[in-house]
Design an enzyme around this catalytic site. Structure first.
Site, PDB file in Angstrom:
ATOM      1  N   LYS A   1     118.131 107.343 -11.876  1.00  0.00           N
ATOM      2  CA  LYS A   1     118.326 108.786 -11.924  1.00  0.00           C
ATOM      3  C   LYS A   1     119.057 109.191 -10.650  1.00  0.00           C
ATOM      4  CE  LYS A   1     115.408 112.956 -12.562  1.00  0.00           C
ATOM      5  NZ  LYS A   1     114.006 113.434 -12.752  1.00  0.00           N
TER       6      LYS A   1
ATOM      7  N   SER B   1     113.505 116.141 -17.007  1.00  0.00           N
ATOM      8  CA  SER B   1     114.783 116.152 -16.347  1.00  0.00           C
ATOM      9  C   SER B   1     115.422 114.761 -16.197  1.00  0.00           C
ATOM     10  CB  SER B   1     114.612 116.750 -14.951  1.00  0.00           C
ATOM     11  OG  SER B   1     113.770 115.937 -14.160  1.00  0.00           O
TER      12      SER B   1
ATOM     13  N   SER C   1     108.839 114.856 -16.520  1.00  0.00           N
ATOM     14  CA  SER C   1     110.242 114.445 -16.630  1.00  0.00           C
ATOM     15  C   SER C   1     110.500 112.971 -16.902  1.00  0.00           C
ATOM     16  CB  SER C   1     111.001 114.844 -15.369  1.00  0.00           C
ATOM     17  OG  SER C   1     111.274 116.214 -15.415  1.00  0.00           O
TER      18      SER C   1
HETATM   19  N1  GLN Z   1     110.384 120.409 -17.030  1.00  0.00           N
HETATM   20  C1  GLN Z   1     109.554 120.573 -15.880  1.00  0.00           C
HETATM   21  C2  GLN Z   1     110.249 121.477 -14.901  1.00  0.00           C
HETATM   22  O1  GLN Z   1     111.251 121.988 -15.243  1.00  0.00           O
HETATM   23  C3  GLN Z   1     109.233 119.244 -15.284  1.00  0.00           C
HETATM   24  C4  GLN Z   1     110.339 118.702 -14.497  1.00  0.00           C
HETATM   25  C5  GLN Z   1     110.015 117.410 -13.845  1.00  0.00           C
HETATM   26  O2  GLN Z   1     109.031 116.744 -14.169  1.00  0.00           O
HETATM   27  N2  GLN Z   1     110.834 117.066 -12.873  1.00  0.00           N
HETATM   28  O3  GLN Z   1     109.828 121.698 -13.802  1.00  0.00           O
END
Ligand code: GLN
Length: 488
Positions: A80, A155, A179
């Site tokens: 990532k 994400s 995420s």
């Molecule tokens: N979708 C969640 C957020 O927008 C989790 C994101 C994540 O785990 N980095 O914060």
């Protein structure tokens, strides 16, 4: 070499050991596949083919001398774009870091290198890991390989899509509120987030420091576990990294294969809002465990109804502080329109950050501001403790908790971009796990009629990754959802 790209990590290890193919051949096969599918998929933000092939060559030379560094030596892994890899771009999906090159390796990147893995590419993500679909990436929207009109989750969008599409066999992501698990579920692969503190956060761009944890993606639990083991362990450079010995997850998994565990099924995760086909698939997975001789117990996690607000207050508060460092002075982007110091801060941030990041900085600053701190941030921390207590109470009776990973399969691109709240609800089953610092895994447990993958989440006690891996592996042994391959 096309037949190589959908092999499991186990088959790849075997193939390298038996000299059926070399790391260079393997890496070339993934590079070729990546170039073929990227125009449609858009999982990669950048890659450095020469560097990657050099790493593969070095692995082949080690192997020829009998000096392989680990079982995964020579196997490609995607990162990532949030992990610092020396000499490579590190955008974190943001314009504000568009031209940033990492001056050093994150601790987990050092560990990958020390184990001989071949680092293939930088994977797309929502800006600063804020999002559930890749639509907050400043650069591109990644497609779901099962249906190119749909999002892959987020994400860690590119990390999940690239593994599902055969561009790389293993990848790393981060999970602050889901995420890793949510994109794994939506792309039909395995994704595990270990206990908070298991993996050093040194060299990982911070979103919400008390929630962020790195983890792994693969098409098998064994592959995800093997890669995880390499990353775990305490680190002097991260004071929150746990000083705990790291078990051999794979050996534990094998040892416990036939054990009959006690699984808790929380009623709160099966209410309104759970899409019908997801419910059916998850319920039949639970039925499978029952038939295997597991004990299935209904349990309650009443504080869960506050998980989303507590998560968004906590995460945004921490983000507003972490993101203060992007000021147009240090790190790359500086607005060309600025004439004064104040304008440098002001314009660089307003031009460099995307809309969702700005929304979260505003929210986070608000909940921390004097006069509101106690009412919002302070209150959220108290409820966070209640959520943790709920889990601990349930864990006095069960070995693990089983739930859906996501309330629905992959949604269409654009469907939720105008409604942040609808987007935030994608994480309703995952965020509480981060708030309590627990390990969680998502494994494929079925498909909808229109061939979209469905994920099953297993939540474990602190530092009991081995338990959820064993339970996940027991399911995987008798199903083949994880081996299905998307056609696109
Ligand atoms: N979708 C969640 C957020 O927008 C989790 C994101 C994540 O785990 N980095 O914060």
């Amino acid at each position: 070499m096309d037949e190589l790209i959908f092999k499991t990590p186990e088959e790849l290890i075997q193939g390298l050991n038996s000299k059926a193919f070399s790391s260079t051949e393997l890496t070339q096969a993934y590079i070729k596949r990546t170039k073929e599918v990227e125009p449609k998929l858009k999982a990669f933000l950048s890659f450095d083919e020469d560097k990657t092939l050099q790493e593969a060559k070095a692995s082949d030379e080690r192997r020829a001398q009998g000096k392989s560094l680990s079982e995964l030596d020579g196997i490609p892994v995607g990162l990532k774009d949030i992990f610092a890899e020396k000499g490579q771009p590190l955008t974190c999906g943001s314009r504000i870091l568009e031209k940033f090159i990492s001056p050093y390796d994150a601790t987990l990147v050092k560990r990958l290198k020390a184990a001989g893995l071949v680092l293939w590419g930088r994977l797309n993500m929502d800006e600063f890991a804020m999002g559930s679909s890749s639509e907050n990436s400043a650069f591109q929207v990644t497609s779901n390989p099962w249906d190119l009109e749909r999002i892959p989750g987020g994400s860690s969008s590119g990390s999940a899509a690239a593994v599902a599409a055969g561009e790389v066999p293993l990848s790393l992501g981060t999970d602050t509120g889901g995420s890793i698990r949510q994109p794994a579920a939506l792309c039909g692969i395995v994704g595990i987030k270990p206990t908070y503190g298991r993996i050093s956060r040194y060299g990982i761009v911070a979103y919400a420091s008390s929630l962020d944890q790195a983890g792994t993606f693969a098409r098998t639990t064994r592959g995800a576990a093997q890669l995880l083991k390499i990353l775990c362990g305490s680190d002097k450079k991260d004071a929150t990294s746990a000083r705990k010995s790291v078990p051999d997850f794979v050996a534990e998994m094998d040892k416990n294969r036939d054990r009959k565990w006690v699984l808790g099924v929380p009623e709160e995760y099966f209410g309104e809002g759970l899409e019908a086909e997801t419910r059916t698939a998850v319920e039949s997975a639970i039925e499978f465990y029952r038939k295997q001789g597991y004990t299935i117990k209904p349990v309650h996690l009443p504080s869960m109804e506050y998980a989303i607000p507590v998560y968004y207050i906590t995460a945004n508060a921490e983000a507003s502080s972490n993101l203060a460092r992007y000021d147009g002075i240090r790190y790359t982007y500086r607005s060309p329109n600025a004439h004064t110091v104040d304008e440098i801060f002001d314009f660089s941030r307003s031009e460099g950050f995307g809309a969702e990041v700005k929304r979260r900085i505003l929210l986070g600053t608000y909940v921390l501001s004097s006069g509101y701190y106690d009412a919002f941030y302070g209150k959220a921390q108290k409820v966070r403790r209640l959520i943790y207590n709920d889990f601990m109470r349930v864990f006095s009776e069960v070995d693990a908790i089983v739930t859906p990973t996501s309330p629905a399969p992959a949604f269409k691109k654009g469907e939720r971009t105008a409604n942040p709240l609808a987007m935030y609800l994608s994480d309703i089953y995952t965020v509480s796990v981060n708030l309590a610092g627990l390990p969680g895994i998502s494994i494929p447990c079925g498909f909808t009629k229109s061939r979209l993958p469905i994920g099953l989440q297993l939540i474990g006690k602190p530092f009991e990754e081995s338990t959820i891996l064993s339970i996940a592996n027991a399911f995987e042994q008798q199903h083949s959802f994880n081996l299905e391959v998307p056609q696109f």
